[in-house]
Design a protein around this motif. Structure first.
Motif, short mmCIF file in Angstrom:
data_model
loop_
_atom_site.label_atom_id
_atom_site.label_comp_id
_atom_site.label_asym_id
_atom_site.label_seq_id
_atom_site.Cartn_x
_atom_site.Cartn_y
_atom_site.Cartn_z
N ASN A 77 4.33 8.35 -2.59
CA ASN A 77 4.41 7.19 -3.33
C ASN A 77 5.09 6.00 -2.50
O ASN A 77 5.66 5.11 -3.17
N LYS A 78 5.45 6.34 -1.32
CA LYS A 78 6.24 5.37 -0.43
C LYS A 78 5.50 4.21 -0.28
O LYS A 78 4.25 4.29 0.03
N LYS A 79 5.99 3.16 -0.32
CA LYS A 79 5.28 1.76 -0.31
C LYS A 79 5.49 1.29 1.07
O LYS A 79 6.54 1.34 1.81
N GLY A 80 4.63 0.55 1.83
CA GLY A 80 4.76 0.17 3.09
C GLY A 80 3.41 -1.07 3.37
O GLY A 80 2.42 -0.81 2.70
N ASP A 125 6.19 6.85 8.16
CA ASP A 125 6.09 5.55 8.07
C ASP A 125 4.59 5.25 7.39
O ASP A 125 3.60 6.00 7.88
N VAL A 126 4.51 4.54 6.44
CA VAL A 126 3.18 4.27 5.90
C VAL A 126 2.12 3.66 6.96
O VAL A 126 0.91 4.16 7.00
N ASN A 127 2.47 2.65 7.80
CA ASN A 127 1.75 2.06 8.79
C ASN A 127 1.29 3.34 9.74
O ASN A 127 0.05 3.41 10.12
N TYR A 128 2.17 3.86 9.92
CA TYR A 128 2.09 4.99 11.10
C TYR A 128 0.78 6.17 10.44
O TYR A 128 0.39 6.61 10.93
N ALA A 129 1.13 6.46 8.94
CA ALA A 129 0.25 7.38 8.52
C ALA A 129 -1.15 7.20 8.41
O ALA A 129 -1.93 8.02 8.98
N TYR A 130 -1.36 5.90 8.18
CA TYR A 130 -2.84 5.34 8.29
C TYR A 130 -3.44 5.51 9.73
O TYR A 130 -4.33 6.06 10.00
N MET A 188 0.74 -1.23 -0.02
CA MET A 188 0.03 -0.12 0.14
C MET A 188 0.82 1.33 -0.05
O MET A 188 2.15 1.15 0.67
N LEU A 189 0.56 2.26 -0.79
CA LEU A 189 1.20 3.47 -0.80
C LEU A 189 1.04 4.38 0.43
O LEU A 189 -0.20 4.18 0.85
N TYR A 190 1.71 5.30 0.57
CA TYR A 190 1.58 6.24 1.64
C TYR A 190 0.16 6.98 1.53
O TYR A 190 -0.67 7.03 2.44
N ARG A 191 0.01 7.64 0.31
CA ARG A 191 -1.32 8.20 -0.11
C ARG A 191 -2.26 7.22 0.08
O ARG A 191 -3.60 7.95 0.56
N GLU A 192 -2.45 6.05 -0.30
CA GLU A 192 -3.54 4.98 -0.27
C GLU A 192 -3.74 4.80 1.10
O GLU A 192 -5.09 4.70 1.64
N ALA A 193 -2.78 4.80 2.13
CA ALA A 193 -2.99 4.69 3.48
C ALA A 193 -3.92 5.75 4.20
O ALA A 193 -4.78 5.77 5.00
N LEU A 194 -3.19 7.14 3.68
CA LEU A 194 -4.22 8.41 4.16
C LEU A 194 -5.69 8.04 3.70
O LEU A 194 -6.64 8.45 4.40
N ASN A 195 -5.76 7.80 2.22
CA ASN A 195 -6.82 7.75 1.65
C ASN A 195 -7.86 6.75 2.50
O ASN A 195 -8.87 7.00 2.96
#
Lengths: 325, 425
Positions: A175-178, A147-152, A1-8
C-alpha cells in the motif's frame, strides 16, 4: 499509484500485448490475489491465462517451469516467502539450472513472485526473509524493489526477460504510494540512490529502506552529517559500481536489512567492502539486521527482533559518535 | 594547552635558531599571528599560531638553537582553559598533572627567567615521552583507519606523529589531512587555498608552504577566484529559469513619444507606467495571472519595474498604479532608486504585480525583449528614443493573453500616448 497497483499495471500491460504471458497461483484469479496484485486480470484475460491453483507451491512453480520450457512466459505467485520453501526444489534445481544443463537449448523466461518479511504478528512461519538463500543460487536473478516506480519497471522487465527471475515483495509495501513514470527507461539491475549525501553510505533494500529513510533526519541532526541512502533493487546481480562510487565519497558504510544477521544478505555487501573497498573506508562498517531468533508473535518482541527506524537511528548515531563522523 | 613547536622548515632541517619573539607572555594571540621568527638551515621564517588564545609560556630565548619538534611556546586556548578547570575538579591521571605543574611553574618562572630554562628543558622531555605512549598504547587507541593510512602513505606522513597531535581514539583521514595542512602550510596559505578552492595535492610537500608560494601558484596558473552565488543571484536564476518555461510571444511596436518629450518633468518610465496601468484597467487579461489551476484577476493594475545597477537587479512594484498620479509614480520610482543604493528593498516591495516594465532606453539600447518577472503575465521592454518614437517590445504569456488581446492592448496604449489629456496634471 500504490505499489500493488504498479505491479498490477506491469502485469496487465505485458499480458495485453503478449499472449504467452500467463499468471498462476493461489487465488490469483477470482479472488484477485491475496494482496490484490492480480485484481481484475481474470476478467480481462480469462481463466486460461490467469490460473487459480491448489495450495501446492511445488506444483505451482513446477507447472510454471513446464510452461516456460513449452514457450510461455509464466508468472508464478506464491503467497508468502515461508511457503516458497516448498517450491525450492523447482526453483533451485530446475528453474535456475535447466538453461545451463541443456547448454542453452532450454530457456525459462519465468518469474516467481512472493511477499516476505515481518508484517504484523504473523509469527515465525509467515514472517521470514529468504533473499539470502535465493541470491546464492547461480542462474537466478533476484529483484527486490522498494520504490513504486521501480516496482512497475522491474516487474515488467522481469516478465519480458528470458532469464528466470525471483521477484521478492514485502507485505508492508503493497500500500505504499508513489508516482510511476511510464515513459522512463529504467535498468532494474542498477541500484537507486534514494537520497544523496556526503558522509555515510547507508545501503538497504525492500521495506527496510523506508525505515532507513525515516531514521535519516535524526541521524543527520545528531551527527551533523549527511547520509547517502542506496536502494539495492537488484540483489543478484549487485550493482557494485554505484556502491563503490558512494563509498569512495563518504568513506563510511552502513548495511541495514531485515533478515537474520548470521548468514544474512548484508554479509555479502560487507564482505565485498572489506575485500574491495578496504582502503576507502575511514571506519569499520556497521551492519544492522534481524536478531538470530525465529520471528516472535508478540508484537513487542517482534519489533525488537528486527531493525526499526528508532533502533536504526540510535545504532547509527552511536556508531557515528564512536567513529568521529 | 596548544603547543608551538620548532617547525621543520625543510627536509634537511634538524634544528633551528630562534631569532626573535614577536609576542610576549600574556599577549593575546589570534590565528595567523606571528609568534616567533626562526632560522632554518636556509632562511628565516615566521611561525604563526593556528589557534586563538593567550601566550602563556615561552620555553626558549632569542638566540637559542632548538631541535625540530621541541616545544618552544604554549598558548592557552579557550578549550584548554576549560579542560584545565575540569581537570582541577576531577584530578585525573597524567594529563591534568602536566597542566597543573606547568601552571605552577609559570608563576615561579617569570621573575627568574634563567632558572626557568633549565627547569623547562628537563620538563619538556619527559612530557613528550608521556604523551607518545599514551596515544599509541592499545588501551587508548583503536588504531588507524584504512583510508587514513592510505592518505598518510601518499603524503609520506608518519602516522605516529599525527597520533601525537590528535586527541581522537582512532585516527581518521580528517586527522591526517589536518596534520598535513598544519604541518606544511601557514594559516594564511591555507586561507588562500580555501578561497581559491585549491587542493593541497598540487604542492610538493617537502617544506613549509606560505601564502607567497600559494599566491605565486595562483598567479602563474591564472587560477580564477571562485565566488559563491549570493542569495539575490540565486533568486534571479530561479526566476529567469522559471520564466524561460513560459510559452511567450512578442509584439514589436513603436510608441509616439512627442508628448513624453514635451512633459519632461517626469521620466518616460513614469509616463509609461501611468499609461500602461490605465490601459490595463480596460484589458482584464493584463491584470491576470495563473495560480495553480485557475486565473486570478487583480482589481487594480500593479506594475513591477526593473531597477538595477552593475551589481543587483530588483523588480519592485508600483502598487495600484492606476490610482496614482504621474507625480506619485515618479516619487515611487525615486524611492526605488534610493533603496537600490542602500540595498534596502523588502520582499513586500516585490510583490503583487501582474505586468512588468524594463527600460534600457536611457543606455541607448534600440530594441530588446525582456524575461517576464515571476508570476507576471507580461513585460514591456522599452528601448531608446529615435525620431520622436520609442520602441516597445511586449512579451506576453500565451496561457493568459492571446495575440489578439495583446494587439488591442498595444493599440490602446499607442492611442493613450497621443492623448494630451493624460499629460495635463
Amino acid at each position: 499509484m500504490l505499489y500493488r497497483e504498479a505491479l498490477n499495471r506491469a502485469i496487465d500491460e505485458v499480458m495485453s500485448v503478449d499472449e504467452t504471458v500467463v499468471t498462476l497461483g493461489e487465488d490469483v484469479g477470482l479472488y484477485g490475489g491475496s494482496f490484490r496484485v492480480t485484481e481484475g486480470l481474470v476478467e480481462k484475460y480469462g481463466e486460461k491465462r490467469v490460473i487459480d491453483t491448489p495450495i501446492a507451491e511445488l506444483s505451482i512453480v513446477g507447472n510454471a517451469v513446464g510452461m516456460a520450457i513449452g514457450g510461455l512466459r509464466p508468472i508464478a505467485e506464491l503467497m508468502t516467502g515461508n511457503f516458497s520453501l516448498l517450491a525450492f526444489d523447482q526453483i533451485i534445481n530446475h528453474m535456475a539450472k535447466l538453461r545451463y544443463m541443456s547448454n542453452g537449448k532450454l530457456t525459462l523466461p519465468m518469474v516467481v513472485r512472493f511477499p516476505q518479511g515481518v508484517s504484523k504478528q504473523l509469527a515465525a512461519q509467515h514472517s521470514e526473509s529468504y533473499e539470502q538463500m535465493l541470491s546464492a543460487v547461480p542462474g537466478l536473478r533476484v529483484l527486490s524493489v522498494n520504490d513504486v516506480n521501480y516496482a512497475y519497471h522491474a516487474l515488467k522487465y522481469a516478465i519480458l526477460s528470458d532469464d528466470p527471475v525471483v521477484f521478492i515483495e514485502h507485505e508492508l509495501l503493497y500500500n505504499k504510494k508513489g508516482e510511476v513514470d511510464f515513459t522512463q527507461e529504467l535498468d532494474p539491475f542498477k541500484a537507486r540512490i534514494a537520497k544523496e549525501g556526503s558522509d555515510i553510505t547507508i545501503v538497504s533494500y525492500l521495506k527496510m529502506l523506508d525505515d532507513v529513510m525515516l531514521a535519516v533526519p535524526e541521524i543527520e541532526k545528531e551527527l551533523g552529517c549527511s547520509c547517502e541512502v542506496i536502494d539495492l533493487c537488484s540483489l543478484n546481480p549487485i550493482d557494485y559500481a554505484t556502491l563503490s562510487k558512494s563509498i569512495e565519497k563518504t568513506s563510511r558504510l552502513v548495511m541495514v536489512e531485515e533478515d537474520h544477521k548470521t548468514g544474512g544478505y548484508g554479509t555479502q555487501i560487507i564482505a565485498w567492502a572489506a575485500e574491495e573497498m578496504f582502503y576507502a573506508l575511514d571506519a569499520a562498517p556497521l551492519r544492522l539486521a534481524g536478531e538470530d531468533v525465529p520471528i516472535p508473535y508478540n508484537r513487542k518482541l517482534e519489533l525488537a527482533s528486527i531493525p526499526t527506524p528508532e533502533s536504526i537511528a540510535q545504532k547509527v548515531i552511536e556508531w557515528g559518535r564512536k567513529n568521529d563522523v | 594547552m596548544y603547543e608551538i613547536v620548532m617547525p621543520q622548515l625543510s627536509d634537511s632541517m634538524e634544528e633551528g635558531k630562534l631569532i626573535a619573539w614577536k609576542k610576549s607572555v600574556g599577549d593575546a594571540v589570534n590565528t595567523g599571528d606571528v609568534i616567533v621568527e626562526v632560522e632554518s638551515d636556509k632562511a628565516i621564517m615566521e611561525v604563526q599560531s593556528f589557534k586563538n588564545g593567550i601566550l602563556k609560556e615561552v620555553l626558549a630565548k632569542e638566540g637559542d638553537v632548538v631541535s625540530v619538534g621541541e616545544v618552544i611556546a604554549r598558548i592557552e586556548t579557550a578549550e584548554s582553559a576549560k579542560t584545565k578547570q575540569k581537570a582541577a575538579l576531577q584530578e585525573e591521571k597524567e594529563v591534568p598533572k602536566e597542566q597543573k605543574t606547568a601552571v605552577e611553574e609559570k608563576v615561579v618562572e617569570q621573575p627568574k627567567p634563567e632558572k626557568k630554562e633549565a627547569a623547562e628543558e628537563k620538563k619538556s622531555e619527559p612530557e613528550l615521552q608521556k604523551v607518545v605512549p599514551k596515544h599509541l598504547s592499545k588501551e587508548f587507541s583503536n588504531g588507524i583507519s584504512p583510508k587514513a593510512r592510505v592518505k598518510a602513505a601518499f603524503y609520506g606522513v608518519d602516522t605516529e606523529k599525527v597520533l601525537q597531535k590528535s586527541a581522537a581514539n582512532v585516527l581518521h583521514v580528517d586527522d591526517v589531512q589536518a596534520y598535513i595542512k598544519e604541518h606544511y602550510f601557514t594559516p594564511k596559505a591555507l586561507q588562500l587555498l580555501d578561497e581559491y578552492g585549491l587542493d593541497i595535492a598540487i604542492f610538493e610537500l617537502n617544506h613549509k608552504i606560505d601564502a607567497t608560494e600559494v599566491q605565486e601558484y595562483i598567479t602563474k596558473h591564472e587560477t580564477p577566484l571562485p565566488k559563491k552565488l549570493s542569495q539575490m543571484q540565486k533568486a534571479i536564476i530561479a526566476n529567469v529559469t522559471a520564466s524561460a518555461q513560459k510559452p511567450v510571444y512578442h509584439l514589436f511596436e513603436d510608441i509616439d513619444a512627442k508628448l513624453f518629450l514635451q512633459n519632461e518633468r517626469y521620466s518616460i518610465t513614469a509616463w509609461l507606467i501611468k499609461i500602461f496601468s490605465k490601459v490595463m484597467m480596460t484589458h482584464s487579461a493584463f491584470r491576470s495571472r495563473i495560480i495553480n489551476d485557475g486565473v486570478s484577476v487583480s482589481p487594480n493594475a500593479s506594475i513591477s519595474v526593473a531597477v538595477a545597477n552593475e551589481k543587483d537587479l530588483y523588480m519592485p512594484v508600483v502598487k495600484d498604479a492606476n490610482r496614482c498620479s504621474v507625480a506619485e509614480i515618479a516619487e515611487q520610482l525615486a524611492t526605488f532608486k534610493t533603496k537600490l543604493q542602500s540595498n534596502s528593498f523588502s520582499t513586500q516591495d516585490m510583490q503583487g504585480s501582474n505586468f512588468g516594465i524594463s527600460n534600457l532606453g536611457m543606455l541607448g539600447v534600440e530594441r530588446f525583449d525582456a524575461m517576464i518577472n515571476k508570476e507576471d503575465s507580461t513585460i514591456a521592454a522599452i528601448g531608446t528614443l529615435q525620431d520622436d518614437k520609442i520602441s516597445v517590445t511586449l512579451t506576453a504569456d500565451h496561457r493568459v493573453i492571446n495575440g489578439y488581446e495583446a494587439a488591442l492592448f498595444m493599440r490602446d496604449v499607442k492611442k493613450e500616448a497621443q492623448n494630451s489629456l493624460n499629460f495635463k496634471e
